[in-house]
Design a protein around this motif. Structure first.
Motif, short mmCIF file in Angstrom:
data_model
loop_
_atom_site.label_atom_id
_atom_site.label_comp_id
_atom_site.label_asym_id
_atom_site.label_seq_id
_atom_site.Cartn_x
_atom_site.Cartn_y
_atom_site.Cartn_z
N GLU A 1 0.85 -1.19 0.00
CA GLU A 1 0.00 0.00 0.00
C GLU A 1 0.89 1.24 0.00
O GLU A 1 1.01 1.94 1.00
CB GLU A 1 -0.92 -0.03 1.22
N HIS A 2 1.51 1.49 -1.14
CA HIS A 2 2.56 2.50 -1.21
C HIS A 2 2.05 3.92 -1.01
O HIS A 2 2.75 4.75 -0.40
CB HIS A 2 3.32 2.38 -2.53
N THR A 3 0.86 4.22 -1.48
CA THR A 3 0.33 5.57 -1.29
C THR A 3 0.11 5.85 0.20
O THR A 3 0.48 6.92 0.70
CB THR A 3 -0.98 5.76 -2.08
N VAL B 1 12.72 4.50 -2.17
CA VAL B 1 12.55 3.14 -2.69
C VAL B 1 11.19 3.00 -3.37
O VAL B 1 11.08 2.43 -4.46
CB VAL B 1 12.73 2.09 -1.57
N ILE B 2 10.14 3.55 -2.76
CA ILE B 2 8.81 3.49 -3.35
C ILE B 2 8.79 4.25 -4.68
O ILE B 2 8.25 3.76 -5.68
CB ILE B 2 7.74 4.03 -2.37
N CYS B 3 9.37 5.44 -4.69
CA CYS B 3 9.40 6.23 -5.93
C CYS B 3 10.19 5.51 -7.02
O CYS B 3 9.79 5.50 -8.19
CB CYS B 3 9.98 7.62 -5.66
N TRP C 1 9.42 9.94 -11.53
CA TRP C 1 9.53 9.12 -10.31
C TRP C 1 10.99 8.96 -9.90
O TRP C 1 11.32 9.05 -8.70
CB TRP C 1 8.88 7.75 -10.49
N PHE C 2 11.87 8.72 -10.86
CA PHE C 2 13.30 8.55 -10.54
C PHE C 2 13.88 9.85 -9.98
O PHE C 2 14.69 9.82 -9.05
CB PHE C 2 14.09 8.09 -11.75
N GLU D 1 15.75 12.82 -5.06
CA GLU D 1 15.65 13.88 -4.05
C GLU D 1 15.53 13.30 -2.64
O GLU D 1 16.17 13.78 -1.71
CB GLU D 1 14.47 14.81 -4.36
N TYR D 2 14.73 12.26 -2.49
CA TYR D 2 14.59 11.64 -1.18
C TYR D 2 15.89 10.96 -0.74
O TYR D 2 16.28 11.06 0.42
CB TYR D 2 13.44 10.63 -1.16
N TRP D 3 16.57 10.30 -1.67
CA TRP D 3 17.84 9.66 -1.31
C TRP D 3 18.89 10.71 -0.93
O TRP D 3 19.67 10.51 -0.01
CB TRP D 3 18.34 8.75 -2.42
N LYS D 4 18.89 11.83 -1.61
CA LYS D 4 19.84 12.89 -1.26
C LYS D 4 19.59 13.37 0.18
O LYS D 4 20.55 13.64 0.92
CB LYS D 4 19.71 14.07 -2.23
N GLN D 5 18.33 13.47 0.56
CA GLN D 5 18.02 13.89 1.92
C GLN D 5 18.44 12.83 2.94
O GLN D 5 18.98 13.17 4.00
CB GLN D 5 16.53 14.20 2.04
#
Length: 167
Positions: free
Chosen positions: A87-89, A114-116, A135-136, A141-145
């Protein structure tokens, strides 16, 4: 009977004993103690794959817990369950809510990435490269954070960022 009293796992029992000692010696309100008991029982159920029981305990802990930092970990764990259930959302929603209360949760940023990334791979399989790139980019952006918070972690993500020229 509380789950913490019936769990047979040595590590869980040890954690429960230490947690019970800490709850007795650290000055906390009865509400805080009860919230922690639900949180602990939720973690125990989650580790055994009893997600419905874990969610019930986490929701009860959320009802009782007032500290934003502690609530962030409850929300994060709820997000983990939704991720495990596909349930990724919903998972993203709970990770966002956790980060609103505690912006220093690199694991939440990582899980969102990971979800994105997964959604980007799905878009590629569906032949939509434009959506995949979006999405990538969001995953990057999330991985950079996450990496900014814990520079020595997420080596695979760092390598992906470098190889895709997103770092």
């Amino acid at each position: 009977m509380p789950r913490s009293r019936i769990n047979g796992n040595f590590i869980d029992k040890t954690f429960s004993i230490v947690a019970n000692i800490l709850l007795r010696i650290i000055p906390t309100t009865s509400g805080e103690k009860e919230a922690f008991t639900y949180y602990r029982d939720g973690m125990s159920a989650q580790s055994e794959g009893n997600y419905a029981e874990a969610l019930q305990n986490y929701y009860e802990a959320m009802r009782l817990e007032i500290d934003p930092y502690d609530r962030s970990y409850i929300l994060y764990n709820i997000g983990l369950i939704h991720t495990s259930n596909g349930e990724h959302t919903k998972a993203l929603e709970y990770y966002f809510r956790a980060l609103e209360r505690n912006p220093f949760l690199p694991q939440a940023f990582n899980n969102m990435a990971v979800i994105c990334h997964y959604r980007g791979e799905q878009a590629i399989r569906q032949g939509d490269s434009e959506i995949a790139e979006a999405w990538f980019d969001q995953a990057a952006e999330y991985w950079k954070q996450a990496i900014a918070l814990t520079p020595g972690n997420y080596i695979e993500a760092q390598n992906w960022l470098k190889t895709t020229r997103r770092f």
